[in-house]
Design an enzyme around this catalytic site. Structure first.
Site, PDB file in Angstrom:
ATOM      1  N   GLU A 228       0.833  -1.217   0.000  1.00 53.23           N
ATOM      2  CA  GLU A 228       0.000   0.000   0.000  1.00 53.23           C
ATOM      3  C   GLU A 228       0.865   1.264   0.000  1.00 53.23           C
ATOM      4  O   GLU A 228       0.786   2.106   0.898  1.00 53.23           O
ATOM      5  CB  GLU A 228      -0.939   0.001   1.217  1.00 53.23           C
ATOM      6  CG  GLU A 228      -1.891  -1.169   1.205  1.00 53.23           C
ATOM      7  CD  GLU A 228      -2.948  -1.146   2.303  1.00 53.23           C
ATOM      8  OE1 GLU A 228      -4.036  -1.701   2.091  1.00 53.23           O
ATOM      9  OE2 GLU A 228      -2.696  -0.570   3.379  1.00 53.23           O
TER      10      GLU A 228
ATOM     11  N   GLU B  85      -5.413  -8.304  -1.234  1.00 52.35           N
ATOM     12  CA  GLU B  85      -6.060  -8.154   0.082  1.00 52.35           C
ATOM     13  C   GLU B  85      -7.528  -7.851  -0.131  1.00 52.35           C
ATOM     14  O   GLU B  85      -7.886  -6.961  -0.909  1.00 52.35           O
ATOM     15  CB  GLU B  85      -5.466  -6.985   0.878  1.00 52.35           C
ATOM     16  CG  GLU B  85      -4.165  -7.273   1.549  1.00 52.35           C
ATOM     17  CD  GLU B  85      -3.719  -6.156   2.480  1.00 52.35           C
ATOM     18  OE1 GLU B  85      -4.589  -5.521   3.126  1.00 52.35           O
ATOM     19  OE2 GLU B  85      -2.512  -5.931   2.555  1.00 52.35           O
TER      20      GLU B  85
HETATM   21  C1  BG6 Z   1      -4.217  -3.144   4.905  1.00 51.27           C
HETATM   22  C2  BG6 Z   1      -2.875  -3.629   5.341  1.00 51.27           C
HETATM   23  O1  BG6 Z   1      -4.222  -1.777   5.132  1.00 51.27           O
HETATM   24  O2  BG6 Z   1      -5.354  -3.597   5.531  1.00 51.27           O
HETATM   25  C3  BG6 Z   1      -2.883  -4.795   6.305  1.00 51.27           C
HETATM   26  O3  BG6 Z   1      -2.048  -3.904   4.248  1.00 51.27           O
HETATM   27  C4  BG6 Z   1      -4.051  -4.650   7.237  1.00 51.27           C
HETATM   28  O4  BG6 Z   1      -1.649  -4.842   6.931  1.00 51.27           O
HETATM   29  C5  BG6 Z   1      -5.340  -4.691   6.428  1.00 51.27           C
HETATM   30  O5  BG6 Z   1      -4.079  -5.579   8.265  1.00 51.27           O
HETATM   31  C6  BG6 Z   1      -6.598  -4.628   7.257  1.00 51.27           C
HETATM   32  O6  BG6 Z   1      -6.545  -3.535   8.106  1.00 51.27           O
HETATM   33  P1  BG6 Z   1      -6.743  -3.694   9.679  1.00 51.27           P
HETATM   34  O7  BG6 Z   1      -6.420  -2.369  10.230  1.00 51.27           O
HETATM   35  O8  BG6 Z   1      -8.154  -4.088   9.865  1.00 51.27           O
HETATM   36  O9  BG6 Z   1      -5.788  -4.752  10.102  1.00 51.27           O
END
Ligand code: BG6
Length: 476
Positions: free
Chosen positions: A172, A364
């Protein structure tokens, strides 16, 4: 009905070293920015590691990776996305020689993946800049970071060529604008950071990323190297052209990153922004040439969308993955206030494909939710996470739609395929996994693993190559 997913579609899951490995000071590992942020991005950092920081132990993946990879294999993963903790390899970040024990750990992990035919997908830098680089150099504000990163990636490429085919340069990368410390290792507090320094840091990361692509192609001709951006479709709050322009400008701020990675040069639209903010990015000799080393594919995270309005007084604020915006009245939100918008994923895929004509990889996506561990009729501990199944089904249906639209998608790795510590809030209770890990926010728990209902569901998705998704064959 035939599935729209191609035969070689890379199904899998994603994690990041700092959120699950633990062993924060074992086998020569140095501290990273994560070891001083016990509450994620929400509170000030600590001077050193503190006991309340769940990431210090994580889910003990460092010691249990064999058991976990076996579970991923049972689901049928074709690919497993993880990151390498930079401070395991270069504990301080500016040493000349790497830490052999750190390198050995990832050798073992990748070998374990290959044992089951799982291809590793490696993020080189996922929010875990060595703390020393942050404190001493102010992270990516300093141009010397390019040199340290170059040394680090060169070591990785030589060591793991033949074992790792897919690489991502920075997780990101655009999030540095919102979270300069976590994302860019910038020690200067955000409130004191000038726009000039922030965008100079952005430039350094972009040059480093392109340099990694260049080196990667030289050292590993068969490897595929991608960028990774936080995607956040931004809709106009209303059809009022003022809102449409506001949404366009917000998208441009974000598109800057993938545009440079895919096209090899800065987009013209940023000149206006830089001028307005009095930002003068310092290019050194050779930077322009390096940026021309464009990525093989575009990867991105997708969780939610936001709205923008031309009127700063309008609309209610909503949370999202690090980027906030205005609430969309047509969407529901997760327990953490992230608005759920499966069609936003189809739009994102179409947009990137139209814009870049490069293969796309969703690395993701998932639902952070509070799970209830129960004992089922057969006496097994499990979680009936139908809400997660629904979320993922609906998003994958939209991936299917995008494939039908003609978009080229390489694969999908759901976020946090095994429960881990969340990034923004550093909690255990915000769970994403198919596998429940017995660990709680107060640090208690046995660390035992249990299969959730979604474990069996995802296994079936992979087995049928997406043909079991509900709604996947729906036509326009
Ligand atoms: C993304 C990141 O921003 O979202 C991850 O690359 C992160 O590292 C994921 O865990 C989900 O966000 P969060 O804050 O719910 O863990």
């Amino acid at each position: 009905m035939a599935s729209p997913f191609p035969k070689d579609f890379l199904w899998g899951g994603a994690v990041a070293a700092n959120q699950l490995e633990g062993a924060y000071n074992v086998d020569g590992k140095g501290l990273s920015v994560q070891d001083v942020t016990p509450n994620g991005v929400t509170t000030p950092r600590t001077e050193g590691p503190t006991e309340d920081n769940l990431k210090l132990i994580g889910i003990d993946f460092y010691n249990r990776y064999k058991e976990d990879v076996k579970l991923f294999a049972e689901m049928g993963f074709k690919v497993f996305r993880t990151s390498i903790a930079w401070s395991r390899i270069f504990p301080k970040g500016d040493e000349l020689e790497p830490n052999q024990k750190g390198l050995q750990f990832y050798d073992n992990l990748f070998d374990e993946c290959h044992k089951y035919g799982i291809e590793p997908l490696v993020t080189i830098s996922h929010y875990e800049t060595p703390l020393h680089l942050s404190k001493t150099y102010d992270g990516w504000v300093n141009r010397k970071m390019i040199e340290f990163y170059e040394r680090y990636v060169t070591v990785l490429f030589h060591r793991y060529k033949g074992k790792v085919k897919y690489w991502l340069t920075f997780n990101e990368i655009n999030s540095i604008v919102e979270e300069p410390f976590m994302s860019g290792g910038i020690y200067t507090p955000k409130e004191e950071l000038s726009d000039q320094d922030l965008y100079q840091a952005v430039h350094h990361e972009l040059v480093a990323s392109a340099l990694a692509v260049k080196l990667g192609h030289e050292i590993m001709p068969d490897a595929k190297i991608g960028c990774m951006v936080l995607s956040m479709p931004t809709y106009p709050l209303t059809p009022n052209p003022d809102d449409v322009v506001a949404a366009m400008q917000a998208e441009q701020q974000n598109d800057l990153f993938a545009d440079i990675h895919a096209r090899g040069y800065y987009p013209k639209y940023m000149n206006r922004y830089f001028k307005a903010k009095n930002i003068n990015i310092k290019f050194e000799d050779g930077d322009e040439e390096i940026l021309k080393h464009t990525v093989d594919f575009i990867s991105f995270s997708y969780y939610s969308s936001i709205c923008k309005s031309g009127d700063p007084e309008k609309g209610k604020e909503t949370q999202g993955n690090l980027f906030a915006g205005i609430e969309n009245p047509y969407l529901k939100a997760s327990e953490w206030g992230w608005q759920i918008d499966p069609q936003g994923l189809r739009l994102t895929l179409n947009k990137y494909w139209d814009r870049y004509q490069k293969p796309l990889f969703i690395v993701e996506n998932g639902l952070g939710a509070i799970d209830q561990l129960i004992t089922d009729e057969d006496g097994n501990k499990t979680v009936k996470d139908d809400y997660r199944i629904q979320y993922m089904n609906d998003h994958l249906v939209q991936v299917g739609e995008a494939l039908e639209d003609g978009v080229e998608v390489m694969g999908y790795t759901s976020w946090g395929c095994i429960d881990l510590v969340s990034a923004s809030t550093a909690e255990m209770k915000k769970r994403y996994g198919f596998i429940y890990v017995d660990r709680n926010d107060d640090g208690s728990g046995t660390l035992e693993r249990y299969k959730k209902k979604s474990f069996y569901w995802y296994k079936e998705v992979i087995r049928t190559n997406g043909a079991n998704l509900i709604g996947v064959t729906k036509k326009l």
